[in-house]
Design a protein around this motif. Structure first.
Motif, PDB file in Angstrom:
ATOM      1  N   ASP A  67       6.847   7.272 -10.941  1.00 51.36           N
ATOM      2  CA  ASP A  67       8.011   6.107  -9.885  1.00 51.36           C
ATOM      3  C   ASP A  67       6.560   5.788  -8.683  1.00 51.36           C
ATOM      4  OD1 ASP A  67       6.988   8.349  -8.510  1.00 51.36           O
ATOM      5  OD2 ASP A  67       8.625   8.437  -7.366  1.00 51.36           O
ATOM      6  N   LEU A  68       5.224   6.136  -8.500  1.00 51.11           N
ATOM      7  CA  LEU A  68       4.270   5.509  -7.490  1.00 51.11           C
ATOM      8  C   LEU A  68       3.838   4.103  -8.255  1.00 51.11           C
ATOM      9  CD1 LEU A  68       3.952   8.283  -5.311  1.00 51.11           C
ATOM     10  CD2 LEU A  68       5.188   5.967  -5.359  1.00 51.11           C
ATOM     11  N   ASP A  69       3.333   4.757  -9.683  1.00 52.28           N
ATOM     12  CA  ASP A  69       2.503   3.832 -10.833  1.00 52.28           C
ATOM     13  C   ASP A  69       3.817   2.922 -11.198  1.00 52.28           C
ATOM     14  OD1 ASP A  69       0.653   5.477 -11.211  1.00 52.28           O
ATOM     15  OD2 ASP A  69       1.399   6.607 -12.114  1.00 52.28           O
ATOM     16  N   GLN A  70       4.578   2.697 -11.317  1.00 56.25           N
ATOM     17  CA  GLN A  70       5.569   1.628 -11.290  1.00 56.25           C
ATOM     18  C   GLN A  70       5.481   0.687 -10.395  1.00 56.25           C
ATOM     19  OE1 GLN A  70       7.061   0.494 -14.518  1.00 56.25           O
ATOM     20  NE2 GLN A  70       7.519  -1.359 -13.654  1.00 56.25           N
ATOM     21  N   LEU A  71       5.898   1.842  -8.969  1.00 54.54           N
ATOM     22  CA  LEU A  71       6.025   0.325  -7.872  1.00 54.54           C
ATOM     23  C   LEU A  71       4.597  -0.294  -7.694  1.00 54.54           C
ATOM     24  CD1 LEU A  71       7.502   0.169  -5.481  1.00 54.54           C
ATOM     25  CD2 LEU A  71       6.744   1.357  -4.859  1.00 54.54           C
ATOM     26  N   GLN A  72       3.140   0.215  -7.616  1.00 56.22           N
ATOM     27  CA  GLN A  72       2.347  -0.487  -7.634  1.00 56.22           C
ATOM     28  C   GLN A  72       1.648  -1.747  -8.630  1.00 56.22           C
ATOM     29  OE1 GLN A  72      -0.617   1.515  -5.865  1.00 56.22           O
ATOM     30  NE2 GLN A  72      -1.958  -0.693  -5.946  1.00 56.22           N
ATOM     31  N   LYS A  73       2.384  -1.096 -10.041  1.00 48.78           N
ATOM     32  CA  LYS A  73       2.323  -2.256 -11.291  1.00 48.78           C
ATOM     33  C   LYS A  73       3.157  -3.450 -10.374  1.00 48.78           C
ATOM     34  CE  LYS A  73       1.610   0.807 -15.299  1.00 48.78           C
ATOM     35  NZ  LYS A  73       2.070   1.164 -15.929  1.00 48.78           N
ATOM     36  N   LEU A 103       0.464  -1.314   0.043  1.00 45.15           N
ATOM     37  CA  LEU A 103      -0.126   0.237  -0.053  1.00 45.15           C
ATOM     38  C   LEU A 103       0.802   1.573  -0.100  1.00 45.15           C
ATOM     39  CD1 LEU A 103      -3.136  -0.976   2.277  1.00 45.15           C
ATOM     40  CD2 LEU A 103      -3.186  -0.156   0.244  1.00 45.15           C
ATOM     41  N   TYR A 104       2.035   0.669   0.084  1.00 45.54           N
ATOM     42  CA  TYR A 104       3.158   2.431  -0.110  1.00 45.54           C
ATOM     43  C   TYR A 104       2.917   3.330  -1.189  1.00 45.54           C
ATOM     44  CZ  TYR A 104       6.356   5.620   0.470  1.00 45.54           C
ATOM     45  OH  TYR A 104       7.437   6.960   1.051  1.00 45.54           O
TER      46      TYR A 104
END
Length: 327
Positions: free
Chosen positions: A136-142, A96-97
């Motif tokens: 960067d958050l989109d990439q971490l979400q994926k 969830l970060y």
């Protein structure tokens, strides 16, 4: 000397970088913890995602308040005041970060962290728009992955040692404070203090939305909260009309109408806002919808339509004179 410690929690490793200078604090439900954090990827460069010290404002959480990133409570309650520690957390704790980081970044940018006027939960919004708004958050979400959190514990305050703002309340406490905020807003509105009233209504809405994210959309508890939020949002819009924020009124009332097309007051306030920005046909359509939903509003609507007609005629005359002088 650095020392790697296991916290007794699977998927967490702790390394103390600087020891604290006091006894172990007492962490109970309601304790407010102030700390700095730095989040890093587990790559060769230890790429920094977020750093509260660069923003210049420490983070605050209240123990037992269901903070979305639950592991942070575990990490913080293992620390002493003044301690700096690095925590490696497995992906089971970091999923969830990206959503938490989005809220923190929006706060740092001076934006509303919860998007309270959008009537779906944060997770649903994410899937609806396919983006958190940060690459960067989109990439971490994926592609979820382990993360390093470097935390510095700055201050620990017991529940009786600080004034608890609405964000620091439990869900039960939030539900109790909403009627108080509503009443305070009404009183301020009657006194003509519209910006202050708007802030009370908005604080109440945020309380409701924080609770609502934990309910399943369209289930009875969610709908009950939705109705409460609508009442406060429409009051908020009345304040916005008084301070001439007409386009924001149109935005919020349209949101309500799209979700619940039978709310008469939303059409009425939107019509009033359309009047102020010279949207004649839109105002007429909304006033007609008000009559369809509540024929008892006929006298009020007739008066508003007369005012609209007069103002539009005056505007047309002004434009004729303006353009006549140009040629």
């Amino acid at each position: 000397m650095e020392q790697t410690l296991m916290l007794g929690v699977e998927g967490v490793r702790k390394t103390i970088l600087h020891g604290g200078s006091s006894e172990m604090p007492r962490f109970i439900t309601g304790t407010k913890v102030t700390f700095h954090f730095r989040t890093q990827l587990c790559d060769d460069e230890r790429t920094v995602l977020d750093d509260s010290k660069k923003v210049g404002v420490p983070m605050e959480v209240v123990i037992g308040n269901m903070f979305k990133l639950e592991v942070w409570e575990t990490l913080l309650t293992s620390m002493r005041i003044g301690e700096v520690a690095e925590f490696w957390c497995d992906v089971t704790h970091t999923g969830l970060y990206p959503m938490v980081a989005k809220s923190l970044r929006r706060i740092a940018e001076g934006k509303d962290p919860v998007d309270w006027h959008i009537h779906t939960c944060g997770m649903a919004n994410m899937f609806a728009y396919h983006s958190l708004g940060y690459e960067d958050l989109d990439q971490l979400q994926k592609e979820p992955q382990p993360l390093y959190f470097v935390l510095e514990l700055v201050k620990v305050e017991q529940p009786s040692e600080y004034d608890r703002e609405s964000w620091a309340l439990s869900d039960e406490e939030r539900l109790k404070v909403v009627p108080l905020l509503h009443g305070q807003g009404n009183k301020l509105f009657k006194q003509g203090h519209y910006p202050q009233a708007a802030n009370k209504y908005k604080e109440g809405i945020i309380c409701i939305k924080n609770i609502q994210t934990k309910e399943k959309a369209w289930d009875p508890p969610w709908l009950k909260l939705e109705k409460m939020a609508h009442t406060l949002t429409l009051n908020y819009c009345q304040c916005l009309l008084r301070v001439e924020e007409y386009y924001e009124v149109i935005e919020h009332t349209t949101d309500i109408i799209n979700q619940h097309p039978g709310v008469m007051k939303a059409y009425y306030l939107r019509a009033k806002a359309h009047m102020e920005v010279w949207n004649e046909s839109e105002a007429q359509a909304d006033f007609q919808k008000v009559l369809d939903l509540d024929p008892g509003m006929r006298k009020v609507v007739r008066r508003e339509m007369q005012v609209l007609s007069m103002r539009m005629e005056e505007k047309r005359e002004e434009e004729k004179l303006k353009y006549r002088g140009m040629f």
